[in-house]
Design a protein around this motif. Structure first.
Motif, short mmCIF file in Angstrom:
data_model
loop_
_atom_site.label_atom_id
_atom_site.label_comp_id
_atom_site.label_asym_id
_atom_site.label_seq_id
_atom_site.Cartn_x
_atom_site.Cartn_y
_atom_site.Cartn_z
N ALA A 35 -0.48 7.58 3.29
CA ALA A 35 0.73 7.45 2.48
C ALA A 35 1.93 7.16 3.37
O ALA A 35 1.99 7.62 4.53
N GLU A 38 8.43 4.57 0.69
CA GLU A 38 8.73 3.19 0.33
C GLU A 38 9.81 2.58 1.23
O GLU A 38 9.79 1.38 1.52
N SER A 41 9.88 0.16 4.63
CA SER A 41 10.01 -1.31 4.66
C SER A 41 11.30 -1.74 5.36
O SER A 41 11.43 -2.90 5.76
N VAL A 48 4.88 -2.21 2.62
CA VAL A 48 4.34 -0.87 2.91
C VAL A 48 2.86 -0.79 2.57
O VAL A 48 2.06 -0.18 3.31
N ASN A 49 2.46 -1.41 1.45
CA ASN A 49 1.05 -1.34 1.03
C ASN A 49 0.10 -1.87 2.11
O ASN A 49 -1.06 -1.46 2.18
N HIS A 50 0.61 -2.77 2.92
CA HIS A 50 -0.21 -3.39 3.96
C HIS A 50 -0.75 -2.37 4.96
O HIS A 50 -1.82 -2.58 5.56
N TYR A 51 -0.05 -1.27 5.14
CA TYR A 51 -0.41 -0.32 6.21
C TYR A 51 -1.28 0.84 5.72
O TYR A 51 -1.74 1.65 6.53
N ILE A 52 -1.49 0.94 4.41
CA ILE A 52 -2.35 2.00 3.89
C ILE A 52 -3.76 1.82 4.45
O ILE A 52 -4.35 0.74 4.34
N ILE A 220 4.31 5.77 -1.27
CA ILE A 220 3.20 4.84 -1.60
C ILE A 220 1.94 5.40 -0.96
O ILE A 220 1.89 5.63 0.25
N SER A 221 0.92 5.64 -1.78
CA SER A 221 -0.32 6.24 -1.25
C SER A 221 -1.52 5.36 -1.58
O SER A 221 -1.40 4.36 -2.28
N ASN A 222 -2.68 5.79 -1.10
CA ASN A 222 -3.91 5.05 -1.35
C ASN A 222 -4.48 5.34 -2.73
O ASN A 222 -5.52 4.78 -3.10
#
Length: 732
Positions: A35, A38, A41, A48-52, A220-222
């Protein structure tokens, strides 16, 4: 700070989000990012989603190349010990930040907080604050709120303390901004807001919200992991708390837990009307100052507790001393009624036993007290009972009125003896101001509690008035009740042992008197025979010669004297058993020479030479000390009077904490084999048959010596005399 999660239904999860001045990264034990906040960024090159799911070490190598070694060391330390916290300063993109690395059982948190520029001049001085605390021991929280207000720049400082019912009380307050409300002395009911706050502050000892109505940054989490944010300092305040503080006119808040004896005692709230940025270092300093105040408060409370315990200990010693001297439990307790009421914080007291009632400061009959105790035993089966509304609840049934008293505490000491203490407290009308509606209390609908709502522009103010009740009993008073019960129980045991001892003494005395009866019956035969013979001769020969008649009368007189002496010694023997002693300074030089003169007359020893030395004063009861010396000096005179040149020495000497008296004669002496039982009752020595006596003199000496804690030593030798040594405690 306590590195554990809140594990109740109101867990604080990712949906809460964080404040805009922070960033958050969360990794699992596989070193994968699960996680991110947000707003990361702002310094990441990709969304951010790219690094989950990314490996944390690759992530650090990319974005924190200058801190790889320190970050690895910190993360490893937290992995090894989840209670560990690691702090450091780092650059996050263009932002200077403080980094806090901490962990829970499943996750590691990298919490970043942007450094803020604080416009308030900040020069806290530990020495100054410490001196203020020491000089104002009874005003710890007032001093703390004033000093924190001075150095922090917050508009309002409040100290909030929990009571035993979990309600909150504002015990100190310092306000700078005129628009902020003051509620010193007001109560908060234990609502969901405070239940949530309590859970948070048990885990996270300080919470800071820079702008309560500011934006909440999402996490933002998985979608699989759900890390708990209860440890996160930059977490955004929950909506329920936000609404609560905004309603109170507050838009920035720093709350610091007050932990006393491992439990949450209360909080220090630092609040401002507008948003306020406060640097982490400054907040940590404020937390430190609060801890200093806590330490001083605990120390002061410990001192007060120790003083109270010492007062109870001194009272216990006084009570035990009086019980030993008077041996009358009820009289002693009643005489100390004022002290008992002082420690129980009571207005009056009653002591109830099976057969009698003792009262202090109250007029109440035994039948009424019996009814009160019966009611208490229906409610409480244990040894202790308190009810500040006792008369309100049971008064009508028992015929009691609150004009006399309202609350009762009771101690059941001994069921067998039906012994109980009752402490009475008068009614004290109690008023409380609530700044929120105390719904649970109002719902109880108690007829002796009245609530009145006050119209107020911001707060929901309620005034509570409680009638027909006394103040509640505290833990300190409960401690006294327990100590009192223990002392009385011990006294009962001691009294039982004393009775057993007295019974044994009576048995021994009866045995001794039985033995003496045989001896006296034999010894009385001679004087009675002499009287009988003389009377018969005078009756049968009325014309006897004057010389013979005088001889018969002399024989009769001597026989009467012997019988009288026997009766006198028996009386003295019994009197020593139960004498009521009055202890005082006794000046022996006032009466020892007199005893010597009387003894010379009694035993026809005018030719005796008596040598006096120092006669130091003693501490004891004058009458029995006189009796002690009379027996010993009389014996010395009697048993040396028939020697050619009787000599007696009487003197004393000081030795450390003792006064030692010596009485030495050159009389007939005693055989060494008889010295071991010389103090036995009615014991006559083998070489003393030609001397008058009953064998009780030294027995009386022994009993007096035991009562006065005097050590008696006898050294003697046949034909050479006797040396008596008396060792008295020197209490002068």
């Amino acid at each position: 700070m306590n590195n554990q999660e809140i594990v109740e239904d109101d867990q604080l999860y990712l949906s809460e989000g964080i404040q805009e001045h922070g960033f958050l990264l969360i990794i699992n034990h596989d070193y994968s990012l699960v996680a991110l906040s947000e707003n990361c960024s702002d310094w990441l090159t990709n969304p951010v989603n790219h690094y989950i799911g990314s490996n944390i070490w690759k992530f650090i190598a990319t974005y924190f190349p200058n801190y790889q070694e320190n970050l690895k060391k910190g993360i490893d330390e937290v992995f090894e010990d989840s209670d560990e916290r690691v702090w450091m300063e780092v650059e996050v993109g263009p932002f200077g930040c403080y980094l806090n690395v901490y962990g829970t059982s499943k996750y590691i948190y990298l919490e970043f907080e942007k450094k803020a520029i604080d416009q308030n001049v900040f020069f806290p001085k530990i020495e100054v604050f410490n001196n203020l605390l020491v000089k104002n021991k009874d005003r710890i929280w007032e001093v703390t709120s004033a000093y924190i207000s001075k150095i922090s720049g917050f508009d309002r400082i409040r100290v909030f303390a929990y009571d035993k019912d979990n309600n909150g009380l504002i015990i100190a307050e310092n306000i700078k901004h005129p628009d902020l409300e003051g509620i010193l002395g007001c109560y908060y009911p234990y609502t969901d807001v405070f239940r949530l706050a309590r859970n948070i502050h048990v885990v996270n000892y300080s919470r800071y919200t820079a702008q309560i109505n500011g934006p909440t940054i999402k996490i933002i989490s998985n979608g699989v992991d759900h890390p708990n944010l209860s440890q996160t300092s930059v977490r955004m305040v929950s909506p329920i708390h936000a609404a609560y503080m905004l309603k109170d006119g507050v838009n920035s808040n720093l709350s610091v837990s007050i932990i006393v004896d491992g439990g949450l005692w209360g909080y220090v709230f630092c609040q401002s009307k507008d948003a306020k940025k406060v640097n982490l270092l400054k907040r940590e300093a404020l937390v430190y100052f609060v801890q200093m105040a806590v330490n001083q408060y605990v120390e002061n409370q410990d001192l007060k507790d120790r003083k109270f315990y010492e007062e109870i200990r001194d009272f216990e010693l006084l009570l035990k001393e009086k019980l030993l001297v008077q041996n009358d439990l009820y009289k002693v307790l009643n005489d100390l009624g004022d002290r008992l009421c002082y420690f129980a914080k009571a207005d009056a007291m009653a002591i109830l036993s099976k057969d009698e009632l003792h009262t202090y400061n109250i007029s109440i009959g035994k039948r009424k007290v019996d009814a009160i105790v019966d009611q208490i035993r229906k409610v409480e089966k244990g040894s202790y009972f308190t009810d500040e509304e006792f008369v309100f609840k049971y008064g009508k049934k028992l015929g009691l009125e609150t004009e006399r008293f309202a609350g009762i505490s009771a101690i059941c000491v001994d069921e067998k003896e039906s012994l109980a203490f009752l402490f009475f407290r008068k009614e004290k009308i109690q008023k409380r101001k609530w700044v929120e509606k105390p719904e649970e209390l109002i719902a109880e609908g108690k007829p002796n509690v009245q609530f009145v709502h006050e119209e107020h522009p911001y707060l929901d103010v309620w005034h509570q008035t409680t009638y027909h009740a006394s103040e509640k009993w505290t833990d300190m008073e409960f401690f006294f009740f327990k100590r009192l019960r223990e002392i009385v129980l011990v006294s009962f045991r001691m009294l039982a042992e004393e009775i057993q001892k007295l019974n044994l003494e009576v048995l021994n005395l009866n045995t001794a008197l039985d033995n003496y009866a045989n001896t006296v019956s034999h010894d009385l035969k001679n004087p009675l025979s002499a009287i009988n013979l003389s009377v018969q001769m005078m009756m049968q020969k009325p014309d006897m010669s004057e010389v013979l008649r005088m001889k018969m009368l002399k024989n009769t007189k001597e026989a009467v004297n012997i019988i009288n002496e026997m009766l006198r010694t028996i009386h003295e023997f019994s009197k020593v058993k139960g004498y009521d002693y009055k202890m005082e300074s006794v000046y022996t030089q006032d009466f020892i020479p007199q005893i010597v003169d009387f003894s010379k007359l009694r035993y026809a020893a005018d030719h005796a030479e008596v040598e006096f030395g120092n006669l130091f004063p003693l501490h004891g009861e004058k009458t029995i000390i006189y009796q002690l010396f009379q027996n010993l000096i009389g014996n010395a005179m009697k048993y040396s009077a028939k020697t050619a040149s009787p000599k007696i020495k009487i003197y004393s000497e000081l030795e450390n904490e003792f006064v030692r008296y010596h009485i030495i004669d050159n009389g007939i002496g005693m055989a060494k084999e008889e010295l071991s039982n010389v103090f036995d009752s009615f014991k006559r020595l083998s070489n003393a048959t030609e001397f008058e006596g009953t064998g009780l003199g030294l027995s009386i000496v022994k009993r007096i010596a035991e009562r006065l804690h005097v050590k008696v030593q006898v050294d003697s030798e046949i034909g050479l005399g006797t040396a008596i040594q008396l060792t008295f405690p020197n209490d002068n």
